[in-house]
Scaffold this motif. Structure first.
Motif, short mmCIF file in Angstrom:
data_model
loop_
_atom_site.label_atom_id
_atom_site.label_comp_id
_atom_site.label_asym_id
_atom_site.label_seq_id
_atom_site.Cartn_x
_atom_site.Cartn_y
_atom_site.Cartn_z
N ILE A 260 17.69 16.04 32.10
CA ILE A 260 17.89 14.59 31.97
C ILE A 260 18.28 14.07 33.35
CG2 ILE A 260 19.06 12.72 30.75
CD1 ILE A 260 19.77 14.67 28.54
N CYS A 261 17.55 13.06 33.82
CA CYS A 261 17.76 12.54 35.17
C CYS A 261 17.99 11.04 35.07
CB CYS A 261 16.52 12.79 36.03
SG CYS A 261 15.82 14.44 35.80
N SER A 262 18.93 10.54 35.86
CA SER A 262 19.27 9.13 35.80
C SER A 262 19.50 8.60 37.20
CB SER A 262 20.54 8.97 34.94
OG SER A 262 21.10 7.69 35.10
N ASP A 263 19.34 7.28 37.36
CA ASP A 263 19.76 6.70 38.64
C ASP A 263 21.25 6.39 38.62
OD1 ASP A 263 19.57 4.63 36.79
OD2 ASP A 263 18.74 3.18 38.21
N HIS A 296 19.39 20.98 32.75
CA HIS A 296 19.86 20.50 34.05
C HIS A 296 20.00 18.98 34.06
CE1 HIS A 296 18.63 24.57 35.23
NE2 HIS A 296 19.41 24.40 36.29
N LEU A 297 20.91 18.48 34.90
CA LEU A 297 21.14 17.04 35.02
C LEU A 297 20.84 16.58 36.44
CD1 LEU A 297 24.53 16.69 33.06
CD2 LEU A 297 22.21 16.17 32.22
N GLY A 298 20.09 15.50 36.53
CA GLY A 298 19.80 14.88 37.83
C GLY A 298 20.53 13.55 37.91
N GLU A 299 21.22 13.31 39.02
CA GLU A 299 22.05 12.12 39.14
C GLU A 299 21.73 11.34 40.40
OE1 GLU A 299 25.73 14.23 39.08
OE2 GLU A 299 25.85 14.18 36.90
N LEU A 300 22.00 10.04 40.34
CA LEU A 300 21.79 9.15 41.49
C LEU A 300 20.34 9.20 41.99
CD1 LEU A 300 25.16 9.62 43.45
CD2 LEU A 300 24.42 7.60 42.17
N TRP A 301 19.40 9.35 41.07
CA TRP A 301 17.99 9.27 41.45
C TRP A 301 17.64 7.79 41.68
CZ3 TRP A 301 14.10 13.21 39.06
CH2 TRP A 301 14.61 14.51 39.17
N TYR A 302 16.40 7.55 42.03
CA TYR A 302 15.98 6.18 42.34
C TYR A 302 14.64 5.93 41.65
CZ TYR A 302 14.36 2.15 44.89
OH TYR A 302 13.88 0.91 45.21
N PHE A 303 14.64 5.03 40.65
CA PHE A 303 13.45 4.87 39.82
C PHE A 303 12.79 3.50 39.93
CE2 PHE A 303 15.67 8.16 37.12
CZ PHE A 303 14.71 9.14 37.28
#
Ligand code: UVW
Length: 341
Positions: A260-263, A296-303
């Motif tokens: 799960i990935c989020s900005d 896994h976790l993705g953080e501070l991505w840019y979408f």
């Protein structure tokens, strides 16, 4: 194959599903067939960079212990800095001029992956009646995950390190959920009901092997703040997952997404809502994903541009390539993910 590392496994965990020695969690579900399906999402060949510049958010007001990257330059013995350096022994008009650099890089400062050893829990895995520090699949704090205060040398993640993720071929199908178009920048706790509503509104589902990506607008705020983050404002803005919602956690288990990935800052609302009882994890979604499920976790991505393009074309799936650094023993890693539509 060694014996399993636990007698008790946590409620809601999948420890053992991928073997006693597994260190990749649900990334094991990213099969060749699913990579082929992800490649079929490429129709236009347009690419989107899903990373902030790695010197954002700026300063260390958000997390005092995470600092911006600092480049530095080494001297060559007696010959000045290895930067704009005349390299050849025989310097003529075609002499090479070279630059090298180094960096002090906090691996969880900006756009990042959380490895499976980022968050564990005090838990009685060995069944002796006393809780110990445990991580995904029963790996132990102080045994495999060794801190500098626990050893004079050789500390780091000797299991579950980010290199296990890096070598798993981190390329698959991303599914973007545009929470920003529903909630704008209003601080919103997104539980099961809200997430299902968003998916239904977009007429898209999350299937086994998918990377679930959440666009909330938080990344836009970070960029607009121009490296002077207003922490109070950020903490009170944008949507984030409600890690205390048990139905949401069960859905994460059942859908078999690999990450799960989020900005947003932490994917989940942080600090989390108060919990019942007197013993509970402070980061419930991290606990569920990293510790129990190997997600896994993705953080501070840019979408932002990707979300705009997908929305304009009523498409929500894309091919995602997002390997972390293959850095042995590291807990997390910066990332420069790429979406191709
Ligand atoms: C928090 O600490 C809240 O999140 P992370 O460490 O995953 O960035």
């Amino acid at each position: 194959m060694s014996a399993q590392r636990w007698v008790n496994k946590p409620d809601g965990s999948n420890w053992g599903r991928f073997g006693a020695d597994d260190q990749r969690g649900k990334m094991n579900l990213l099969t060749p067939a699913r990579r082929v399906a992800a490649a079929r999402e490429v129709k236009e060949g347009l690419a989107f960079t899903l990373s902030l510049p790695l010197d954002y958010p700026g300063g260390n007001a958000i997390f005092a212990h995470r600092k911006p990257p600092k480049l530095h330059y080494e001297q060559r013995a007696g010959a000045g800095f290895n930067f704009n350096f005349k390299f050849s022994h025989v310097c003529n008009e075609f002499c090479d001029v070279v630059c090298d650099d180094a960096v002090m890089l906090y691996l969880q400062y900006s756009t990042q992956w959380d490895g499976l050893c980022h968050v564990g829990q005090m838990f009685d895995a060995d069944g002796d009646g006393v809780a110990e520090k445990v991580y995904y699949n029963g790996y132990r704090g102080g045994v495999e995950i060794v801190g500098p205060n626990e050893a004079s040398e050789g500390f780091g993640a000797h299991a579950l390190g980010i290199e296990n993720f890096a070598t798993a071929g981190v390329q698959g199908r991303g599914v973007l959920v545009d929470l920003h178009r529903i909630y704008g920048r209003k601080r919103t706790f997104v539980g099961y009901d809200e997430l299902m509503r968003a998916l239904e509104g977009q007429k898209v589902g999350v299937e086994a092997g998918d990377f679930l990506c959440l666009y909330t607008g938080y990344g836009d705020m970070i960029l607009e703040m121009n490296k002077q983050p207003d922490v109070e404002k950020l903490h009170n803005s944008c949507a984030a997952l409600d890690g205390r919602d048990k139905r949401l956690l069960q859905w994460i288990t059942d859908c078999d997404c690999v990450a799960i990935c989020s900005d947003g800052l932490a994917v989940e609302v942080f600090p989390a809502r108060p919990a019942e009882g007197d013993s509970f994890p402070g980061l419930p979604l991290h606990n569920h994903c990293l510790f129990k499920q190997g997600v896994h976790l993705g953080e501070l991505w840019y979408f932002t541009e990707l979300a705009q393009w997908l929305g304009a074309h009523d498409r929500w799936r894309f091919q995602l390539t997002a390997p972390p650094l293959r850095l042995p023993g590291a807990v997390g890693s910066p990332a420069t993910p790429v979406a191709v539509v």
